[in-house]
Design a protein around this motif. Sequence first.
Motif, PDB file in Angstrom:
ATOM      1  N   VAL A  81      -2.701  -2.568   3.989  1.00 61.61           N
ATOM      2  CA  VAL A  81      -3.214  -4.033   3.887  1.00 61.61           C
ATOM      3  C   VAL A  81      -2.656  -4.803   5.264  1.00 61.61           C
ATOM      4  CG1 VAL A  81      -3.205  -6.048   2.380  1.00 61.61           C
ATOM      5  CG2 VAL A  81      -3.043  -3.731   1.325  1.00 61.61           C
ATOM      6  N   GLY A  82      -3.634  -5.270   5.762  1.00 68.20           N
ATOM      7  CA  GLY A  82      -3.436  -5.830   6.998  1.00 68.20           C
ATOM      8  C   GLY A  82      -2.599  -5.164   7.983  1.00 68.20           C
ATOM      9  N   GLY A  83      -2.726  -3.702   7.903  1.00 64.24           N
ATOM     10  CA  GLY A  83      -2.011  -2.734   8.648  1.00 64.24           C
ATOM     11  C   GLY A  83      -0.673  -2.533   8.255  1.00 64.24           C
ATOM     12  N   HIS A  84      -0.422  -2.939   7.105  1.00 67.32           N
ATOM     13  CA  HIS A  84       0.974  -2.751   6.513  1.00 67.32           C
ATOM     14  C   HIS A  84       0.706  -1.549   5.335  1.00 67.32           C
ATOM     15  CE1 HIS A  84       2.339  -6.200   8.844  1.00 67.32           C
ATOM     16  NE2 HIS A  84       1.667  -6.744   8.258  1.00 67.32           N
ATOM     17  N   ASP A  89       5.983  -0.411   3.761  1.00 64.94           N
ATOM     18  CA  ASP A  89       6.020  -1.867   4.291  1.00 64.94           C
ATOM     19  C   ASP A  89       5.528  -2.735   3.158  1.00 64.94           C
ATOM     20  OD1 ASP A  89       6.669  -3.789   6.053  1.00 64.94           O
ATOM     21  OD2 ASP A  89       4.926  -3.337   7.469  1.00 64.94           O
ATOM     22  N   TYR A  90       6.036  -2.648   2.204  1.00 68.23           N
ATOM     23  CA  TYR A  90       5.632  -3.488   1.029  1.00 68.23           C
ATOM     24  C   TYR A  90       5.588  -4.968   0.893  1.00 68.23           C
ATOM     25  CZ  TYR A  90      10.264  -3.643  -0.879  1.00 68.23           C
ATOM     26  OH  TYR A  90      11.502  -4.027  -0.977  1.00 68.23           O
ATOM     27  N   ARG A  91       6.821  -5.150   1.566  1.00 66.57           N
ATOM     28  CA  ARG A  91       6.791  -6.793   1.629  1.00 66.57           C
ATOM     29  C   ARG A  91       5.790  -7.473   2.571  1.00 66.57           C
ATOM     30  NH1 ARG A  91      12.043  -8.844   0.138  1.00 66.57           N
ATOM     31  NH2 ARG A  91      13.631  -7.409   0.161  1.00 66.57           N
ATOM     32  N   ALA A  92       5.510  -6.684   3.756  1.00 67.09           N
ATOM     33  CA  ALA A  92       4.530  -7.414   4.484  1.00 67.09           C
ATOM     34  C   ALA A  92       2.981  -7.364   3.924  1.00 67.09           C
ATOM     35  CB  ALA A  92       4.551  -6.661   5.840  1.00 67.09           C
TER      36      ALA A  92
ATOM     37  N   PRO B  96       6.542  -9.576  -3.184  1.00 69.71           N
ATOM     38  CA  PRO B  96       7.111  -9.021  -2.063  1.00 69.71           C
ATOM     39  C   PRO B  96       8.493  -9.251  -2.291  1.00 69.71           C
ATOM     40  CG  PRO B  96       6.371 -11.188  -1.428  1.00 69.71           C
ATOM     41  CD  PRO B  96       5.818 -10.889  -2.761  1.00 69.71           C
ATOM     42  N   VAL B  97       9.078  -8.430  -3.322  1.00 72.75           N
ATOM     43  CA  VAL B  97      10.629  -8.395  -3.647  1.00 72.75           C
ATOM     44  C   VAL B  97      11.178  -7.007  -3.823  1.00 72.75           C
ATOM     45  CG1 VAL B  97      10.383 -10.743  -4.886  1.00 72.75           C
ATOM     46  CG2 VAL B  97      10.188  -8.714  -6.107  1.00 72.75           C
ATOM     47  N   SER B  98      12.156  -7.001  -3.527  1.00 76.72           N
ATOM     48  CA  SER B  98      13.088  -5.592  -3.537  1.00 76.72           C
ATOM     49  C   SER B  98      13.493  -5.759  -4.753  1.00 76.72           C
ATOM     50  CB  SER B  98      14.042  -5.409  -2.391  1.00 76.72           C
ATOM     51  OG  SER B  98      15.144  -6.281  -2.729  1.00 76.72           O
TER      52      SER B  98
END
Lengths: 325, 253
Positions: A81-84, A89-92, B96-98
């Motif tokens: 998603v958006g290159g992530h 790279d789950y946060r981005a 977006p949380v760990s």
Amino acid sequence: MLRPLAPCPPSSVDTPVMPPIISISNLSKTYASGFQALKRIDLDIDKGEIFALLGPNGAGKTTLISVICGIVTPSTGTVTVGGHNILTDYRAARSLIGLVPQELHTDAFESVWATVTFSRGLFGLPADPGHIEKVLRSLSLWDKKDTKILFLSGGMKRRVLIAKALAHEPKVLFLDEPTAGVDVELRKDMWNVVRALRASGVTIILTTHYIEEAEEMADRIGVINKGEIILVERKAELMRKLGKKELTLQLHNALDAIPAELARHKLALAPGGKELTYTYNTQGERTGITALLDDLARANIRFRDIQTTQSSLEDIFVGLVRKDQ
Amino acid sequence: MNVRAIRSIYVFEMARTARTLFQSIVSPVVSTSLYFIVFGAAIGTRIQEIEGVNYGAFIVPGLIMLMILTQSTANASFGIYFPKFTGTIFEILSAPVSFVEIVIGYVGAAATKSIILGLIILATAGLFVPLRIDHPVFMLGFLVLTAVTFSLLGFIIGIWADGFEQLQLIPLLVITPLTFLGGTFYSIDVLPPFWQTIALFNPIVYLVSGFRWSFYSIADVSVGVSLAMTFVFLALCIVTVWWIFKTGYRLKR
Ligand SMILES: Nc1ncnc2c1ncn2[C@@H]1O[C@H](COP(=O)(O)OP(=O)(O)O)[C@@H](O)[C@H]1O
Ligand SMILES: [Mg+2]
């Protein structure tokens, strides 16, 4: 390091390639029960488009969305998603996404304001009451902001879920059957919000079985059935390619059967014998209408009225899914 | 670190506590007072001092531990089970949380609540019996460690549980009996030698003993061992939580 200017290959001049905002390749999902809900899905979603995912119940629409959003773990394949990458790279990736789930999963005892503010914080953004107010107003929720969700109707809860998804200003918005069981008022509000979002560059992926909505809103349409994407097409293209037209003739005198002179045309005689229907493809070079009319005159069949109807996306969809079975 | 997310979860959970403030605080305070009336006043008058400590005062650390253990597990298990039950967990999973951040938010809130309760009970106890705290730093240390450890355990139970009965099961079948058998109301010295050995397999004995030492400098087992056992238990819970998130156990489909 400076790179020498390379001449652009001619093809890239007239079609500037924008990387897709979502790229799905070879994605499959087999649930713990052993049921395979997604089978090797390949799909790219373009930035800024409205993409409608159509499919019968159990086709795998929710599963596909859930994988992209991080709720269901994929069995094989990659999604960016958006290159992530959604796993590494789950946060981005997730920061870009807003999700309005199919089911009305809401808190009960929180106020509307609190739950929407919570969503923004969860996505790591600083508080912005101005933005939350804007979102609530656009969804006609402003006067309900201090109401406990418990006391809201189903339609209002749906609005709250949309507000939560928009609280963190997502670049990609998923709407999973957003209008299932929703009143006209909310549908109108919702499509206004969707249009405004799209105008601001947000990519929207929606699933629906109200096909008129896909027809009205979407830029592209994907059809999924039994875990497989069986078709992805620009909407206009799809209508053109698969759109069938029907020509209906109301006859003066009832026929017992289709006369031999007309046998070479694909005709259907309605019960009662007073109506002949001719089905033709709009994309064909010739529609065969002239020949049909000539043959009708030759057979001395007179008609009182004539009308044509274009098949809707729904007909196309039903046809596709039936063919797939 | 998504600190704002941690704070959001923490604030959300504390707001839930605040909404149920009355039950949250009144019921433990009432039941603790009842313990004092029954054990402290009624039975206590017949019981000699234990190792120089008035019986009513002797049971205070054990009672606080009992509350901390049950409240921490109950709170944390409910805190994470409820979103699973209502489906609102989808938002946490898609944010977006760990996993570490999720745990800090939920476990932090549950532990905070039981620490506050523990202190309230301590103050309530002060109204009934003469209290003495020889090692306040250790006292707070044991309080916090135990609250965190059992909130983690509660979190694990909440993730494992498939229904409200299972949510009650472990506290009812494991924690409550172990607490009562863990020297809450007596010193394990009073047990026959065989049962004393058995008691040493009860992790709660170490918690109660260490906690009581921080009050009166008397202990069933040495403080070092108590502290070490508390950390072992904490580490065990952390490893389990880490494994759950590593595998997505019962959270993701
Ligand atoms: N957790 C699950 N375990 C096993 N099968 C599931 C699970 N969730 C969904 N399914 C199955 O996967 C298929 C696709 O479901 P879903 O993605 O919800 O379809 P749709 O949203 O298109 O209606 C269905 O047959 C459904 O029964
Ligand atoms: Mg669905």
